[in-house]
Design an enzyme around this catalytic site. Sequence first.
Site, mmCIF file in Angstrom:
data_model
loop_
_atom_site.group_PDB
_atom_site.id
_atom_site.type_symbol
_atom_site.label_atom_id
_atom_site.label_comp_id
_atom_site.label_asym_id
_atom_site.label_seq_id
_atom_site.Cartn_x
_atom_site.Cartn_y
_atom_site.Cartn_z
ATOM 1 N N ASP A 1 0.871 -1.272 -0.055
ATOM 2 C CA ASP A 1 -0.078 0.153 0.028
ATOM 3 C C ASP A 1 0.850 1.127 0.096
ATOM 4 O O ASP A 1 0.418 2.317 -0.077
ATOM 5 C CB ASP A 1 -0.834 0.038 1.192
ATOM 6 C CG ASP A 1 -0.343 -0.065 2.696
ATOM 7 O OD1 ASP A 1 0.951 -0.167 2.662
ATOM 8 O OD2 ASP A 1 -1.265 0.152 3.484
ATOM 9 N N SER A 2 2.264 1.152 -0.054
ATOM 10 C CA SER A 2 3.109 2.292 -0.086
ATOM 11 C C SER A 2 2.844 2.702 -1.550
ATOM 12 O O SER A 2 3.469 3.894 -1.862
ATOM 13 C CB SER A 2 4.641 1.774 -0.045
ATOM 14 O OG SER A 2 4.739 0.522 -0.895
ATOM 15 N N GLU B 1 9.554 -4.225 10.505
ATOM 16 C CA GLU B 1 9.835 -2.765 9.959
ATOM 17 C C GLU B 1 10.341 -1.928 11.168
ATOM 18 O O GLU B 1 9.592 -1.706 11.983
ATOM 19 C CB GLU B 1 8.731 -2.181 8.945
ATOM 20 C CG GLU B 1 9.252 -0.708 8.430
ATOM 21 C CD GLU B 1 7.972 -0.242 7.533
ATOM 22 O OE1 GLU B 1 6.913 -1.233 7.124
ATOM 23 O OE2 GLU B 1 8.257 0.757 7.260
ATOM 24 N N LYS C 1 -1.070 -9.410 2.983
ATOM 25 C CA LYS C 1 -0.199 -8.886 4.365
ATOM 26 C C LYS C 1 -1.017 -7.832 5.002
ATOM 27 O O LYS C 1 -1.739 -7.120 4.573
ATOM 28 C CB LYS C 1 1.104 -8.333 3.737
ATOM 29 C CG LYS C 1 1.944 -7.527 4.945
ATOM 30 C CD LYS C 1 3.148 -7.169 4.554
ATOM 31 C CE LYS C 1 3.375 -6.004 4.093
ATOM 32 N NZ LYS C 1 2.798 -4.795 4.632
ATOM 33 N N ASP D 1 -0.923 -6.241 -0.253
ATOM 34 C CA ASP D 1 -1.434 -5.396 1.100
ATOM 35 C C ASP D 1 -2.768 -5.267 1.192
ATOM 36 O O ASP D 1 -3.693 -5.096 0.179
ATOM 37 C CB ASP D 1 -0.591 -4.087 1.037
ATOM 38 C CG ASP D 1 0.584 -3.813 2.076
ATOM 39 O OD1 ASP D 1 0.606 -5.089 2.978
ATOM 40 O OD2 ASP D 1 1.319 -3.133 1.810
ATOM 41 N N GLU E 1 -1.024 -5.316 8.813
ATOM 42 C CA GLU E 1 -0.267 -4.786 9.869
ATOM 43 C C GLU E 1 -1.054 -5.106 11.377
ATOM 44 O O GLU E 1 -2.190 -5.027 11.485
ATOM 45 C CB GLU E 1 -0.271 -3.238 9.469
ATOM 46 C CG GLU E 1 0.632 -2.813 8.389
ATOM 47 C CD GLU E 1 0.952 -1.470 8.073
ATOM 48 O OE1 GLU E 1 0.453 -0.622 9.297
ATOM 49 O OE2 GLU E 1 1.388 -1.002 7.033
HETATM 50 O O1 KIV Z 1 3.521 -1.094 1.667
HETATM 51 C C1 KIV Z 1 4.788 -1.550 1.549
HETATM 52 O O2 KIV Z 1 5.425 -1.409 0.822
HETATM 53 C C2 KIV Z 1 5.290 -2.286 2.692
HETATM 54 C C3 KIV Z 1 6.776 -2.657 2.905
HETATM 55 C C4 KIV Z 1 7.860 -1.457 2.817
HETATM 56 C C5 KIV Z 1 7.011 -3.787 3.762
HETATM 57 O O3 KIV Z 1 4.704 -2.557 3.415
#
Ligand code: KIV
Length: 277
Positions: free
Chosen positions: A45-46, A183, A114, A84, A116
Amino acid sequence: MARKSVLDLRKKKADNDKIVMVTAYDWTMARLVDKAGVDMVLVGDSLGMVVQGRQDTLPVTVDEMVYHSRCVAAGLEQAHLVADMPFMSYQISPEQALMTAGRLMKEGMAQSVKLEGGERSAEAVRRIVQAGVPVVAHVGLTPQSVHAMGGFKVQGRSEVDAERVLRDALIVEEAGAFCLVLEGMPTDLAAEITARLDIPTIGIGAGQHCDGQVLVVNDLLGMNTDFKPKFVKHYANLEQTIIGAVETYASEVRDGSFPDHAHSFNRKTPRKIAKLY
Ligand code: KIV
């Protein structure tokens, strides 16, 4: 060639073989990183920051994650695809979490999801795993909690906070996560978590003792050299390469040297026509 499975990734930890993960958000980049032989590709989600130009990851939607995950899936031959779960797509209830995970698997064609959080996300992890979807958990600096953390701050620096992060890691492993992103935490804390867990840990800003590493692909390629946190290493300066190439193209368009004969189409039999130019 088959894409790497959760079993391949768990075996890497058992074999002491480092896991290489990068992010990607589209087919073009997915194809390139897959050819480079990375083990895992994360549709992070970056993308809220590096694709959409936002301040943080909070505005990213499930529809956007599904779209980008599908684009990346089309470019992968051998790497494992993780997508994510964006902010507020799993925090409300385990059922909501399962619905989101289902969309990322069915529509986004991901192989795992994934999310958090440690203790606070354990029920969501459990529910998703029960449904047969592999989960990567993510503890330490969790970017979706940027406002609660008071910024993108390294976690686990004090004894008490390190205990909290360790506890989070143990809880998500117990809940069924098959892999864990660590992280923004001190190297020794990440090393201790890695040694205590059976599942592989993937570090970002967590030192060298994790079972693998992940970087945002735009960061490692140096596509925005204004962004240089301590944990990022630039393996290229694509910012300069791209600006330079586009500047050369622009100047050739302006002076008429592009397109030249080699980049233009000609008739098989040239027509005898009045000279037009
Ligand atoms: O969103 C993302 O790119 C991430 C990574 C930096 C682990 O969660």
